[in-house]
Design a protein around this motif. Structure first.
Motif, PDB file in Angstrom:
ATOM      1  N   ASN A 100       2.207   1.847  -3.428  1.00 37.64           N
ATOM      2  CA  ASN A 100       1.186   2.418  -4.310  1.00 37.64           C
ATOM      3  C   ASN A 100       0.989   3.901  -4.051  1.00 37.64           C
ATOM      4  O   ASN A 100       0.746   4.678  -4.981  1.00 37.64           O
ATOM      5  N   THR A 101       1.109   4.310  -2.795  1.00 42.28           N
ATOM      6  CA  THR A 101       0.991   5.723  -2.475  1.00 42.28           C
ATOM      7  C   THR A 101       2.178   6.525  -2.993  1.00 42.28           C
ATOM      8  O   THR A 101       2.018   7.609  -3.577  1.00 42.28           O
ATOM      9  N   SER A 155       2.699   5.965  -7.414  1.00 39.66           N
ATOM     10  CA  SER A 155       1.557   5.944  -8.337  1.00 39.66           C
ATOM     11  C   SER A 155       1.871   6.666  -9.639  1.00 39.66           C
ATOM     12  O   SER A 155       1.261   6.393 -10.675  1.00 39.66           O
ATOM     13  N   ASP A 194       0.830  -1.205   0.000  1.00 44.63           N
ATOM     14  CA  ASP A 194       0.000   0.000   0.000  1.00 44.63           C
ATOM     15  C   ASP A 194       0.864   1.254   0.000  1.00 44.63           C
ATOM     16  O   ASP A 194       0.562   2.244  -0.690  1.00 44.63           O
ATOM     17  N   LYS A 202      -2.772  -0.705 -10.260  1.00 42.51           N
ATOM     18  CA  LYS A 202      -1.880  -0.436  -9.147  1.00 42.51           C
ATOM     19  C   LYS A 202      -0.834  -1.533  -9.040  1.00 42.51           C
ATOM     20  O   LYS A 202      -0.878  -2.535  -9.761  1.00 42.51           O
ATOM     21  N   LEU A 258       3.076  -4.621 -12.064  1.00 45.30           N
ATOM     22  CA  LEU A 258       2.545  -3.294 -12.326  1.00 45.30           C
ATOM     23  C   LEU A 258       2.633  -2.961 -13.804  1.00 45.30           C
ATOM     24  O   LEU A 258       3.439  -3.561 -14.542  1.00 45.30           O
ATOM     25  N   GLU A 265       0.578  -4.695  -7.516  1.00 46.12           N
ATOM     26  CA  GLU A 265      -0.113  -5.802  -6.866  1.00 46.12           C
ATOM     27  C   GLU A 265       0.836  -6.954  -6.585  1.00 46.12           C
ATOM     28  O   GLU A 265       1.775  -7.213  -7.350  1.00 46.12           O
TER      29      GLU A 265
END
Length: 353
Positions: free
Chosen positions: A286-287, A290, A283, A297, A320, A299
């Motif tokens: 991804n932040t 991005s 997570d 996203k 990705l 994964e």
């Protein structure tokens, strides 16, 4: 005119036998494609010199593939630098110390097999832990005494096949001060990295303590390339400049703490890891990253169907849709991944692949 003689008859028998065995061979699809290409070329109106280039380059590649195959699971560091420095120079001594240190960590060293910085690399790593990829030149390029006669010394006919194996077999590059050839290798590696044709892999630029060779080079790169918009500001993440052997060794080892390798499966970038990241860490990625994901996203994943049979099949993955443009940011992503999993037991052996 139909060729005749014992040599032709032997070749004919070998070709017939190889074709008969083709369905049973592990990589039959690619062998078939290679043979088909040769057959197609045989029907073209090529010059004698064209066939000499084809024949000699294939011979170069066959010898190199055979030499490196037993060491395919050991990470290797290529050392570039001037052939003209003396064994008493600070650059030579530093290259020798770097090669010794990186070999003691479990890596192997690849040099051009000649004198100067190349000789320092082979001396520091020893013949047991190093390779020499030599080429015959009208000056400067005999085999150095620390690799001469070793089974891991190979003489290439062409620069382009030699360069192919420098990059194909390397997991990192260490460059010391040198002339046109050294700068050629530096810029070629950066070009291939930036365009996704090589790596990701660490590139370390080393100078003698207090030296300014790479600092001056970097000043030019930042002023004439970055400031004029010819490269991205993030491309600075593609290389490390240092005058400290320990920093150079750490830059290489840390690159492979968690990150193992990557490949494209169709339009997806698959990043193989030595240990699985937590959902919380993914997570965070991804932040923070991005901006380099085209769609969807980052994964977690297991091996994708086209990777069945790959030696890395059991490794966890991140998948990705990378934009294939921001290579510097991709290196920053890999650094973040390594930091997140640095305490994993799998990180203890960055020299194995």
């Amino acid at each position: 005119m139909v060729p005749s003689g014992q040599g032709f008859e032997s070749l004919q028998a070998d070709v017939i036998e190889s074709i008969a065995r083709l369905p049973m061979l592990k990589h039959s699809e690619w062998i078939e494609r290679s043979l088909s290409t040769i057959v197609q070329m045989a029907g073209e109106d090529f010059d004698r010199l064209d066939w000499k280039i084809i024949s000699s380059s294939l011979r170069d590649m066959e010898k190199a593939f055979s030499m490196f195959y037993p060491y395919r699971h050991v990470r290797k560091i290529v050392i570039f630098g001037s052939a003209r420095v003396s064994p008493e120079s600070p650059e030579y001594l530093m290259a020798r110390d770097f090669a010794r240190a990186i070999a003691q960590q479990g890596f192997m060293v690849i040099t051009g097999g000649g004198g100067g910085i190349m000789q320092a690399g082979n001396e520091g790593a020893t013949a047991e832990r190093s390779f020499g990829l030599n080429i015959q030149l009208p000056f400067e390029q005999g085999s150095n005494p620390f690799v001469a006669g070793d089974s891991k010394l190979l003489n290439f006919k062409y620069f382009f096949t030699r360069k192919l194996f420098f990059l194909r077999e390397s997991d990192a590059l260490a460059l010391f001060p040198g002339g046109f050839g050294t700068l050629d290798e530096a810029f070629e590696c950066l070009t291939l990295t930036q365009t996704g044709k090589f790596g990701p892999a660490p590139l370390v630029l080393l100078d003698r303590p207090g030296g300014d060779y790479w600092l001056d080079w970097n000043t030019f790169v930042q002023k004439q390339l970055r400031d004029r918009g010819f490269i991205s500001a993030n491309d600075r993440s593609l290389y490390t400049i240092t005058d400290d052997v320990n920093v150079a060794c750490e830059a290489i080892a840390s690159f492979y703490l968690v990150y193992h390798s990557c490949r494209y499966v169709r339009e997806k970038l698959v990043i193989r890891l030595k240990t699985e990241l937590s959902e919380e860490n993914v997570d965070r990625l991804n932040t923070d990253f991005s901006d380099i994901v085209v769609t969807g996203k980052i994964e977690k994943s297991q091996a994708l169907p086209p990777e069945i049979g790959d030696e890395t099949f059991d490794l966890p993955r991140l998948v990705l849709h990378f934009n294939q443009r921001d290579s510097g940011r991709l290196y920053q992503l890999i650094a973040a991944i390594n930091e997140m999993g640095a305490t994993s037991p799998a990180a203890a052996h960055p020299e194995k692949k």
